[in-house]
Design an enzyme around this catalytic site. Structure first.
Site, mmCIF file in Angstrom:
data_model
loop_
_atom_site.group_PDB
_atom_site.id
_atom_site.type_symbol
_atom_site.label_atom_id
_atom_site.label_comp_id
_atom_site.label_asym_id
_atom_site.label_seq_id
_atom_site.Cartn_x
_atom_site.Cartn_y
_atom_site.Cartn_z
ATOM 1 N N SER A 106 -10.050 -0.338 7.133
ATOM 2 C CA SER A 106 -9.452 -0.171 5.810
ATOM 3 C C SER A 106 -8.774 -1.374 5.204
ATOM 4 O O SER A 106 -8.363 -1.303 4.048
ATOM 5 C CB SER A 106 -8.439 0.981 5.860
ATOM 6 O OG SER A 106 -9.122 2.198 5.990
ATOM 7 N N LYS B 135 0.856 -1.203 0.000
ATOM 8 C CA LYS B 135 0.000 0.000 0.000
ATOM 9 C C LYS B 135 0.883 1.241 0.000
ATOM 10 O O LYS B 135 1.917 1.291 0.694
ATOM 11 C CB LYS B 135 -0.895 -0.035 1.234
ATOM 12 C CG LYS B 135 -1.953 1.064 1.306
ATOM 13 C CD LYS B 135 -2.856 0.837 2.539
ATOM 14 C CE LYS B 135 -3.959 1.886 2.613
ATOM 15 N NZ LYS B 135 -4.823 1.698 3.803
ATOM 16 N N SER C 238 -9.739 1.952 2.945
ATOM 17 C CA SER C 238 -8.850 2.702 2.100
ATOM 18 C C SER C 238 -7.858 1.828 1.331
ATOM 19 O O SER C 238 -7.266 2.309 0.364
ATOM 20 C CB SER C 238 -8.079 3.739 2.922
ATOM 21 O OG SER C 238 -7.313 3.109 3.899
#
Lengths: 486, 485, 98
Positions: free
Chosen positions: A179, A80, A155
């Site tokens: 997330s 990420k 997210s």
């Protein structure tokens, strides 16, 4: 014969270490898929094929020399883009960090290198991890591989989509209010948030310090366990690190006699009927396999959203103060330094980030602190206590991960509050510092994945993974999304 | 009209640790710009702070020495504001649960000894340094200093004059030097001070409290004293001019211009500071248990006041000498080492506070910094006390050579022929010449003026380069004068 | 507690976020709705002497060992403006020498 990109990470590592497959071949298989899919899915913000090949060649060289590169040898792991990898961009999907290249590796990245993993690109996210759909990314949203008109969640949408579509077998994400788990549920993969303090946050670009945790995505429970074992454990550079090693996550076991609590507050009217049906069936299956299912109540959990949306923005408003254009990132044009600060931040932060910074600044400001931040922390303490009491009666909690399956892109972007309310099932775990996992438990009539959510007490990862594995065996196996049109 | 002066001091001390407060970067003065930095103290995304245990122990030792009440549980808080030298956009400090509260500092002035109450002591990190480049309309920022451990000490407004303010700072400096926790040098920036000054004026049956003025940017103890004095006078004058109207603004900040010896108004920031303090989530709280308190206590040596008293009692020194010796711990240590090496205490004290102090001043160092081994000093002092060398010769001719070389004093005296001359026969010739050359003085003496012998003695001592035993010289002269030589 | 555009501008100033007047109205509406939801916390009954949670651990610190730093080039590499030694910023108007 499966393609290399269809194999689990566990199988890939075994194949590379036993020289059945080369790390380079594994890398090429995934690069090929990633480069073909990414335009449609937008899972990756950054992927350097030559750098990936270089890492893979190095793994093969070491194996040929008789060395053991580690338990993740040659396995591509997508990262990420709020994690620092030395020499590669870390944008947090924000304009303000678009030019930023960290001069250091996050702790988890160091661990991955030591374990022989191949760092495979940086994935898309909601800007600064604030959001539930990646629609807050400054560089465009990630689309759900099961339906490209729908969100992959957020997210950590990019990481979830990458794993779901076979672009990488493993991915790291971060979870603050859900997330990792929410995108895992919406994309039909396994995702979990560890106990707060189990995985070092050193090198994770902070959103909310008392909530953030780095966690794994995989297509199977064992793959997620493999990744968590690789990156978890003590780190002296993070004062909130619990200083304990990751417990054994892959010991075989069953759910006989395990007490599973089903919180009544998680099954209210906001839960879509198709999601409810799939989750209830999964829980019933666990009961048939020997678990004791009982209804529990967590009355304070209905305040989770309110508490979360004070605590997280408050900490974020402070964590994001460092983005002032002085030492890194974008700098706005100002005639003096104050103007520079305001222009830099006013122009380069997206609307959701700005909203949360303002909310957090408000909640901490003089005259409001006690009513907002102070109150929220007190309620949070009470929630944590309530959770601890509940775990004296049961070993795990089970519910749905999300109230609905993946929603359409643009469906919730006009109403921030509606977006926030969709986090209701996932915020409790980070507020209480406990681990939680989402695994796929079926698909809706429209073919969209649905996630089963399991919560364990602090440092209860062993029982969490044991139950998840048992559930996985009873549930439909991982289903690939449809191939993208060529 | 009567008035009461209230001065409170806010002092920041840099701690003498090896590494910074929240990261492992070295703490060093004068390193090249931006070379003592890392992701943590630069505030890079993803970095995290971890507190320096030794910095905390030093602060606890200081709190113990000042009789503070140490909190059982302490934590850090974030102080949020924006400035280019503040890397994270917040400073990690302490708000509602500081390391310690209460305590006191003993302050000595001409008027006597006074106990100044403290409000609190806490620990925090320093910020970087801005250098203004007005020519280019820029500022340059160096982060070497960012993250250095600081202790902040806030006193109650118990100080009542500029002299007391100065004495307070000197007492603090002596204390932290004794504890070896800070260099406390204002010029080097490791001690910073902001006095808060106001007056309570009793006039026409009421009390008017002038605004509390905080004075910033003071770079020496002397300037602190001057600024406080100026403020007291200014506030009195302002009251005389405006009366109770001065209270419109309860507080203000002023700067100090040392060229003109004046404080001046500083532009008010648009909004009052709202630091939005909240508990630092990246650092769990710290319990200061009995073991840690004991460790801190063990680092507290005999403190200046106690040492002063012991020097008087044990060595029979005057209060003045004891004070002069104990102002710097290294000097007091040096004195005791010399005594242990055999120097008689009172003369040794005298040598240290006069001769050595003068040389130290000339060479811009300290007594210890002169590098004269205590045993050497002891030997020299004994030579003088035993009458082997004249005091003046020892001071003028022997000591300078000792400071530049590593000779044994006795050997040096011998080599240079500086031994005191006690033999009357060697003095007699010169004495006779003295009387011959100073007929007037000789006549005066014979006429009954005792003091006239002084000129004759001076002649002899000069001729003999100070080496003659002055008592013997006097005896010889008197005998010769009586004999009518 | 109603949040109006003036309040938004005040908070934005504290947070050094430039907000245009049209933006301020929209933000005020959003924030007002969100804070309205959050205000539900006022009604929560808490047990006597409820502590504010904040931490999961205690007593973490490090020894006073000096370690290596970043090379100066690495420290300056991401700087928007630098001169090889210092980070450069536009002039600071209310000068406070630190």
């Amino acid at each position: 014969m499966s393609e290399l990109w269809q194999l689990s990470a566990t199988a890939l590592a075994a194949a590379v270490r036993s020289r059945e497959a080369s790390a380079v071949d594994v890398a090429e298989a995934h690069l090929d898929r990633a480069l073909r899919w990414n335009d449609q899915v937008e899972a990756f913000l950054h992927l350097e094929p030559d750098e990936v090949r270089r890492q893979a060649r190095e793994i093969d060289r070491r194996i040929a020399a008789g060395e053991d590169p580690g338990p993740l040898a040659g396995v591509p792991v997508a990262i990420k883009d709020n994690l620092c990898v030395r020499g590669q961009p870390a944008t947090c999907a924000s304009r303000i960090l678009e030019p930023f290249v960290p001069p250091y590796d996050a702790h988890v990245i160091e661990r991955l290198r030591v374990k022989g993993a191949v760092l495979f690109g940086k994935t898309n996210l909601d800007e600064f991890a604030m959001g539930s759909s990646t629609e807050n990314s400054a560089f465009g949203p990630t689309r759900n591989p099961f339906d490209l008109e729908r969100t992959a969640g957020g997210s950590s949408g990019g990481s979830a989509a990458a794993v779901a579509a076979g672009l990488a077998p493993l991915a790291l994400g971060s979870d603050t209010g859900g997330s990792i788990r929410q995108p895992a549920a919406l994309c039909g993969v396994v995702g979990m948030k560890p106990t707060y303090g189990l995985v070092s946050r050193y090198g994770l670009i902070a959103f909310a310090s008392s909530l953030d945790q780095i966690g794994p995505f995989g297509r199977t429970v064992d793959d997620a366990a493999l990744l968590l074992e690789a990156v978890g454990g003590a780190d002296a550079r993070d004062a909130t690190s619990a200083g304990v090693p990751v417990p054994d996550l892959r010991r075989p076991g069953d759910v006989k006699g395990l007490r599973i609590g089903v919180p009544r507050e998680c099954f209210g009217e906001g839960l879509a009927p198709d999601v409810r049906a799939l989750v209830e069936r999964a829980i019933k299956d666990l009961g048939k396999a020997g678990a004791r299912i009982e209804e529990v109540s967590l009355p304070l959990s209905v305040h989770g959203i309110a508490v979360y949306y004070i605590v997280a923005p408050s900490e974020a408003s402070s964590n994001l103060a460092r983005y002032d254009g002085v030492r890194y990132g974008l700098r706005g044009d100002g005639k003096d330094v104050e103007e520079m600060f305001s222009l830099t931040r006013g122009e380069a932060f997206g609307p959701e980030v700005k909203r949360r910074i303002l909310l957090g600044t408000f909640a901490l400001s003089s005259g409001y602190y006690e009513a907002y931040y102070g109150r929220a922390q007190r309620v949070r303490a009470a929630m944590r206590h309530e959770m601890e009491e509940c775990f004296k009666k049961v070993d795990l909690l089970a519910s749905a991960t999300t109230p609905t399956a993946a929603f359409a892109l643009g469906e919730k972007t006009d109403d921030p509050l509606a977006m926030y309310l969709s986090d209701v099932l996932t915020v409790t775990a980070p507020l209480c510092g406990v681990p939680a996992l989402s695994l796929p438990c079926g698909r809706t009539a429209a073919g969209l994945p649905v996630g089963l959510h399991l919560t364990a007490p602090r440092f209860g990862e062993s029982v969490l993974f044991r139950a998840a594995r048992a559930a996985e065996q009873m549930l439909p196996p991982f289903a690939w999304p449809p191939e993208p049109p060529r | 009209m009567k008035h009461k002066v209230l001065v409170g001091m806010e002092v920041h001390l840099q701690l003498r640790t090896h590494s910074k407060m929240f990261c492992g970067c070295p703490v060093k003065f004068g390193a090249p710009v931006n070379t003592l930095v890392c992701p943590v103290c630069l505030g890079l995304p993803g970095s995290l702070p971890v507190p320096n245990r030794d910095a905390l122990t030093m602060a606890l030792a200081l709190a113990t020495a000042m009789g503070c009440e140490i909190n059982n549980l302490t934590k850090f808080d974030r102080k949020n504001y924006f400035y280019p030298d503040l890397p994270k956009g917040y400073q990690i400090s302490q708000y509602d649960r500081p390391l310690a509260t209460g305590g006191a500092v003993e302050v000595v002035t001409e008027a006597g000894v006074k106990s100044v109450r403290l409000r609190r002591l806490h620990i925090e990190e320093d910020v970087g340094k801005n250098l203004h480049d007005d020519a280019r309309g820029l500022s340059r920022v160096d982060f070497n200093r960012a993250g250095t451990p600081l202790v902040e000490i806030v006193s109650e407004p118990d100080l009542a004059s500029a002299e007391e303010a100065r004495a307070y700072l000197n007492a603090l400096r002596a204390l932290v030097q004794y504890l070896d926790v800070s260099d406390a040098n204002m010029q080097e920036g490791n001690l910073r001070c902001e006095p808060n000054v106001n007056l309570h004026i009793e006039d026409a049956g009421g009390v008017v409290k002038t605004p509390i003025i905080e004075v910033k940017n003071l770079n020496s103890v002397r300037n602190v004293e001057r600024a406080v004095k100026f403020e007291i006078d200014r506030q009195l004058a302002e009251y005389r001019e405006k009366g109770a109207a001065v209270t419109k603004q309860p507080r203000a900040t002023r700067g100090y211009d040392d060229q003109r010896d004046q404080t001046f108004e500083m532009r008010e920031k648009e909004e009052a500071h709202d630091y939005r303090y909240f508990p630092e989530p990246d650092i769990p709280p710290l319990s200061i248990d009995a073991k840690w308190r004991a460790e801190a206590k063990a680092r507290v040596p005999e403190l200046p006041a106690a040492r002063r008293r012991r020097f008087s009692d044990q060595f029979g020194l005057s209060a003045y000498d004891a004070d002069a010796l104990t102002r710097e711990r290294a000097t007091a240590d040096y004195f005791e080492q010399a005594v242990a090496a055999g120097a008689p205490p009172k003369p040794a004290a005298n040598w240290i506070t006069s001769d050595l102090a003068r040389h130290a001043n000339d060479r811009k160092t300290s007594v210890k910094g002169l590098g004269l081994a205590p045993a050497r000093l002891a030997a020299l002092v004994r030579l003088v006390e035993d009458g082997r060398v004249a005091r003046q010769v020892a001071s003028k001719d022997v000591l300078p050579r000792l400071l530049d070389g590593d000779d044994d004093p006795e050997a040096l005296v011998s080599k240079l022929g500086l031994a005191r001359i006690d033999d009357a026969s060697r003095i007699e010739d010169v004495a006779r010449r003295a009387i011959a050359a100073n007929a007037r003085a000789a006549a005066d003496y014979r006429a009954g003026k005792e003091k006239a012998i002084g000129a004759l003695m001076g002649f002899v001592m000069r001729e003999m380069q100070g080496k003659a035993n002055s008592d013997v010289v006097q005896d010889v002269l008197k005998r010769l004068l009586r004999e009518g030589a | 507690m109603a949040i109006d555009p003036a309040e938004v501008l005040r908070i934005a100033r504290l947070a050094r976020l430039k907000v245009e007047p049209e933006e301020a109205s929209r933000l005020a509406k959003d924030l007002d709705r969100i804070v309205g939801h959050i205000d539900s916390l006022r009604a929560v009954k808490l047990p006597e002497g409820a502590e504010a949670l904040t931490y999961f651990g205690k007593d973490v610190h490090r020894p006073d060992d000096a370690r290596g730093c970043l090379a100066k080039d690495d420290a300056l590499r991401n700087a928007p403006m630098e001169d090889g030694d210092f980070f450069l910023v536009p002039k600071i108007v209310d000068k406070e020498e630190s």
